[in-house]
Scaffold this motif. Structure first.
Motif, PDB file in Angstrom:
ATOM      1  N   GLU B  14      22.848  -4.808  28.592  1.00  0.00           N
ATOM      2  CA  GLU B  14      23.866  -5.822  28.873  1.00  0.00           C
ATOM      3  C   GLU B  14      24.863  -5.312  29.905  1.00  0.00           C
ATOM      4  O   GLU B  14      25.303  -4.167  29.862  1.00  0.00           O
ATOM      5  CB  GLU B  14      24.592  -6.216  27.585  1.00  0.00           C
ATOM      6  N   GLY B  15      25.198  -6.170  30.855  1.00  0.00           N
ATOM      7  CA  GLY B  15      26.128  -5.823  31.917  1.00  0.00           C
ATOM      8  C   GLY B  15      25.470  -5.261  33.157  1.00  0.00           C
ATOM      9  O   GLY B  15      26.093  -5.232  34.231  1.00  0.00           O
ATOM     10  N   ARG B  16      24.225  -4.839  33.007  1.00  0.00           N
ATOM     11  CA  ARG B  16      23.504  -4.327  34.170  1.00  0.00           C
ATOM     12  C   ARG B  16      22.762  -5.467  34.855  1.00  0.00           C
ATOM     13  O   ARG B  16      22.574  -6.550  34.304  1.00  0.00           O
ATOM     14  CB  ARG B  16      22.501  -3.243  33.734  1.00  0.00           C
ATOM     15  N   ALA B  17      22.323  -5.200  36.083  1.00  0.00           N
ATOM     16  CA  ALA B  17      21.523  -6.188  36.808  1.00  0.00           C
ATOM     17  C   ALA B  17      20.087  -6.189  36.283  1.00  0.00           C
ATOM     18  O   ALA B  17      19.506  -5.130  36.056  1.00  0.00           O
ATOM     19  CB  ALA B  17      21.533  -5.890  38.300  1.00  0.00           C
ATOM     20  N   ALA B  18      19.543  -7.378  36.101  1.00  0.00           N
ATOM     21  CA  ALA B  18      18.134  -7.514  35.727  1.00  0.00           C
ATOM     22  C   ALA B  18      17.371  -7.952  36.969  1.00  0.00           C
ATOM     23  O   ALA B  18      17.727  -8.953  37.599  1.00  0.00           O
ATOM     24  CB  ALA B  18      17.979  -8.533  34.610  1.00  0.00           C
TER      25      ALA B  18
END
Lengths: 114, 111
Positions: B14-18
Motif C-alpha cells: 500500500e502506498g507504492r506504485a503498482a
C-alpha cells in the motif's frame, strides 16, 4: 442516475426451465451488451445491441436470445436452462461517440442451473 | 482482435506504485488498448485507454511502448481498495467496442 440495473441478483433454475434476465439503463446509451463470466475466467460476450431493434451475436450466443424494443431495456432470455449456463451474467451499456468509449457494467446476476 | 498476455498475479505494498504489464505483440494500427478492473464479484470498471500516446487520468497512467507491442498500467499510490483483477483489452475502433476479456492480473495490495 441509477446507471445499469440488473434483476434478479440471484436465481436457481432447474434443468429445462426458462427465465429472463432483466437489464435497464437510464443513461440513454444506444449500445448495450450481455456478458457471462464463469468461475476464474474473464467475461465472454453473448449478445450486443447498437440500438433499439438491432441485435447481434457475440462470442457465445448459443442457448440465449435477446430483444431490444426500447433504448433502456435489453433482456436476455434463456429458453431451456442447462448446467453449462451456470454463470454470472453482466449487462453493460455505452454511449456511441463518447470520447472515453467506456462500457458501464451492472452488478450482475448469479445464475445456478441444477 | 489482437490477443493480450498478462501475469496471473502481482503483489504491491500500500502506498507504492503498482505497475501492471500487458503484452499485445500482434496489435494492429487501428486497435486501442483498454484497461478495466473487477473488484471482487462486481461488474468491471473502466480505468483508461489509449492508442499510441501515453495517457493519464485521475485513476491511473497508461504507458504504451513506441512499437505498441506492450503497455503498462500504473496506479501511482496503490491502496487496499485497488485490490482487484485488472484486464488489458485490445479492440479495434468502430466495432461496437466489443470487449474480449482474458483472465487478467489479480493485484493484491497489502499493508
Amino acid at each position: 442516475n441509477a446507471g445499469v440495473t440488473q434483476t434478479p441478483k440471484f436465481r436457481i433454475l432447474k434443468i429445462g426451465q426458462s427465465m429472463t434476465l432483466q437489464c435497464t439503463q437510464d443513461m440513454n446509451h444506444n449500445y448495450m451488451y450481455w456478458y457471462r463470466q464463469d468461475p476464474g475466467m474473464g467475461l465472454k460476450l453473448i449478445y450486443y445491441s447498437v440500438g433499439a431493434g438491432i441485435t447481434d451475436k457475440g462470442e457465445v450466443p448459443n442457448g440465449y436470445n435477446v430483444s431490444r424494443s426500447t433504448t433502456e431495456d435489453f433482456p436476455l432470455r434463456l429458453e431451456l436452462a442447462a448446467p453449462s449456463q451456470t454463470s454470472v451474467y453482466f449487462c453493460a451499456s455505452r454511449l456511441e461517440g463518447s470520447s472515453y468509449n467506456e462500457q458501464f457494467f451492472g452488478p450482475g446476476t448469479r445464475l445456478t442451473v441444477l | 482482435d489482437a490477443k493480450t498476455t498478462q501475469p496471473p498475479s502481482m503483489d504491491c505494498a500500500e502506498g507504492r506504485a503498482a505497475n501492471l504489464p500487458c503484452n499485445h505483440s500482434t496489435i494492429s494500427g487501428n486497435e486501442y488498448v483498454y484497461w478495466y478492473r473487477q473488484i471482487h464479484s462486481q461488474g468491471p470498471q473502466y480505468i483508461i485507454h489509449g492508442l499510441k500516446n501515453n495517457e493519464t487520468n485521475e485513476m491511473a497512467s497508461l504507458i504504451i511502448t513506441e512499437d505498441r507491442k506492450s503497455s503498462t498500467l500504473i496506479l501511482p499510490h496503490a491502496t487496499l481498495r485497488d485490490t482487484a483483477v485488472y484486464y488489458c483489452i485490445v479492440t479495434p475502433a468502430g466495432t461496437a467496442s466489443k470487449l474480449t476479456f482474458g483472465t487478467g492480473t489479480r493485484l493484491q495490495v497489502t499493508l
